[in-house]
Write an enzyme that holds these catalytic residues in place. Structure first.
Site, mmCIF file in Angstrom:
data_model
loop_
_atom_site.group_PDB
_atom_site.id
_atom_site.type_symbol
_atom_site.label_atom_id
_atom_site.label_comp_id
_atom_site.label_asym_id
_atom_site.label_seq_id
_atom_site.Cartn_x
_atom_site.Cartn_y
_atom_site.Cartn_z
ATOM 1 N N ASP A 1 0.821 -1.203 0.000
ATOM 2 C CA ASP A 1 0.000 0.000 0.000
ATOM 3 C C ASP A 1 0.859 1.259 0.000
ATOM 4 O O ASP A 1 1.640 1.492 0.918
ATOM 5 C CB ASP A 1 -0.914 0.015 1.233
ATOM 6 C CG ASP A 1 -1.815 1.232 1.253
ATOM 7 O OD1 ASP A 1 -2.852 1.210 0.568
ATOM 8 O OD2 ASP A 1 -1.475 2.210 1.949
ATOM 9 N N LYS B 1 6.622 0.095 23.019
ATOM 10 C CA LYS B 1 7.887 0.836 23.020
ATOM 11 C C LYS B 1 7.818 2.155 23.784
ATOM 12 O O LYS B 1 8.839 2.712 24.160
ATOM 13 C CB LYS B 1 8.345 1.100 21.588
ATOM 14 C CG LYS B 1 7.540 2.130 20.836
ATOM 15 C CD LYS B 1 8.183 2.537 19.507
ATOM 16 C CE LYS B 1 8.202 1.405 18.525
ATOM 17 N NZ LYS B 1 8.685 1.841 17.181
ATOM 18 N N GLY C 1 2.968 -0.580 8.655
ATOM 19 C CA GLY C 1 4.230 -0.052 8.165
ATOM 20 C C GLY C 1 5.409 -0.719 8.854
ATOM 21 O O GLY C 1 5.263 -1.368 9.890
ATOM 22 N N GLN D 1 -10.343 2.321 3.216
ATOM 23 C CA GLN D 1 -9.303 2.365 4.250
ATOM 24 C C GLN D 1 -9.757 3.243 5.397
ATOM 25 O O GLN D 1 -10.291 4.338 5.181
ATOM 26 C CB GLN D 1 -7.990 2.905 3.680
ATOM 27 C CG GLN D 1 -7.110 1.836 3.098
ATOM 28 C CD GLN D 1 -5.664 2.278 2.926
ATOM 29 O OE1 GLN D 1 -5.153 3.090 3.692
ATOM 30 N NE2 GLN D 1 -5.010 1.742 1.919
ATOM 31 N N TYR E 1 3.226 9.833 -0.750
ATOM 32 C CA TYR E 1 4.178 9.290 0.213
ATOM 33 C C TYR E 1 5.618 9.550 -0.236
ATOM 34 O O TYR E 1 6.018 9.201 -1.347
ATOM 35 C CB TYR E 1 3.982 7.785 0.396
ATOM 36 C CG TYR E 1 2.689 7.391 1.082
ATOM 37 C CD1 TYR E 1 1.882 8.327 1.723
ATOM 38 C CD2 TYR E 1 2.273 6.066 1.096
ATOM 39 C CE1 TYR E 1 0.707 7.962 2.348
ATOM 40 C CE2 TYR E 1 1.095 5.688 1.724
ATOM 41 C CZ TYR E 1 0.313 6.634 2.343
ATOM 42 O OH TYR E 1 -0.860 6.261 2.957
ATOM 43 N N GLN F 1 10.799 -5.795 11.731
ATOM 44 C CA GLN F 1 9.442 -5.328 12.015
ATOM 45 C C GLN F 1 8.431 -6.008 11.102
ATOM 46 O O GLN F 1 7.323 -6.331 11.531
ATOM 47 C CB GLN F 1 9.365 -3.807 11.859
ATOM 48 C CG GLN F 1 10.025 -3.045 12.987
ATOM 49 C CD GLN F 1 9.880 -1.537 12.821
ATOM 50 O OE1 GLN F 1 9.394 -1.043 11.813
ATOM 51 N NE2 GLN F 1 10.305 -0.797 13.841
ATOM 52 N N LEU G 1 -1.286 -0.093 14.924
ATOM 53 C CA LEU G 1 -0.515 -0.073 16.173
ATOM 54 C C LEU G 1 -0.516 1.306 16.816
ATOM 55 O O LEU G 1 0.300 1.589 17.700
ATOM 56 C CB LEU G 1 0.916 -0.546 15.898
ATOM 57 C CG LEU G 1 1.027 -1.948 15.287
ATOM 58 C CD1 LEU G 1 2.477 -2.301 14.995
ATOM 59 C CD2 LEU G 1 0.386 -2.993 16.189
#
Length: 306
Positions: A48, A214, A279, A175, A53, A285, A206
């Site tokens: 995506d 974190k 992401g 979305q 971006y 990750q 997240l």
């Protein structure tokens, strides 16, 4: 990895999708390529991105990295809205869509966009103009499926009705920002999407990193983290969010899982969700996000979620 159809008539997408907004912004070409390679190796087929971006670098990096693997993935991108200071005149939205499509095709080094989103609804440009223009792109083979983003439940319903009345391709998905700390979409948008058989693609699953563990209440942001480097996302840093985070963390740990695993597994278990946009800035990750959906929450888990 499991794939799910986007809505009633959309493409199959990997349950975990790769959000590519870091490419060209936080990551250079080499680091972006490493993340893309890791995603493909992990079974992610849904990439995506958007025209905006990284100032266009995200699309460029994807195009440069995929090469012969282009047909292995579903590329989703989004066209920019018209400039805010540009008065609407008939055909203005059409020109913006066509310009955006050609720009994205060139950057992505491809002959078609698999899933093309209207990034933001146009406050003045009619839905008819957007759908008719996108229909032309579908007929030309430059776009395969179309979708919406950042809309309201009413806008989902209106677009579906216009498409049906004019026999135009309809938005197969939408979305939405949806996560365990941001649930207002459940009041109107999510029910509207389900009623219209429009697939749901959550982003920010997240909560800008808050649901990874974190960040700690009252402590400085980790150096280089999203909240440390991008003030725009600090709206999640609220007292009530940390209080809820404590309860969710305890819930996950009691069941032998992390808060990140809970965040991803909970979204994957929601009706209508086809793919979760996550992401990543490192291959590690990517692998963590993919492994998180290995937990399937029970009905009892969902009923007792804090």
């Amino acid at each position: 990895m499991e794939t799910r159809k986007l809505g009633e008539d959309g493409p199959p997408l990997s349950v975990v999708g790769l959000g590519c907004n870091n490419f060209g912004m936080k990551l250079d070409l080499a680091d972006s390529a490493a993340v893309i390679d890791a995603a493909i190796d992990a079974g992610i087929t849904h990439f995506d991105t958007a025209e905006m971006y990284g100032g266009g670098k995200s699309e460029e990096f994807i195009g440069a990295t995929l090469g012969s693997r282009r047909d292995q993935v579903v590329i989703a991108t989004k066209f920019l809205p018209r400039p805010k200071d540009e008065p609407y005149t008939p055909g203005a939205l059409r020109r913006r869509i066509l310009e955006g499509c050609e720009t994205s095709l060139r950057r992505l080094r491809t002959d078609r966009i698999d899933l093309y989103y209207q990034h933001y609804p146009d406050a003045e440009g009619p839905v008819d103009e957007a759908l008719e223009t996108l229909d032309g792109l579908v007929q030309a083979g430059k776009v395969l499926y179309i979708a919406s983003s950042n809309v309201t439940g009413e806008q989902v319903d209106t677009a579906a009705k216009v498409a049906a009345a004019k026999s135009l391709p309809r938005y197969c998905g939408t979305q939405v920002e949806w996560n365990l700390l941001s649930r207002t979409v459940e009041q109107e948008l999510v029910p509207a999407a389900r009623a219209a058989n429009v697939g749901i693609v959550p982003y920010f699953p997240l909560a800008s990193g808050l649901l990874t563990g974190k960040y700690q209440r009252g402590e400085p942001y980790p150096s280089g983290s999203r909240l440390d480097t991008m003030a725009y996302f600090r709206t999640v840093d609220k007292k009530e969010n940390f209080a809820r985070l404590d309860a969710l963390t305890a819930f996950a740990q009691e069941r032998g899982h992390s808060i990140l695993e809970l965040a991803m597994a909970w979204l994957a278990g929601q009706q209508g969700v086809a793919s979760i946009i996550a992401g990543a800035t490192t291959p590690e990750q990517v692998r963590t996000n993919v492994s998180a959906i290995g937990w399937t929450l029970t009905d009892e888990d969902l009923a007792t979620l804090p």
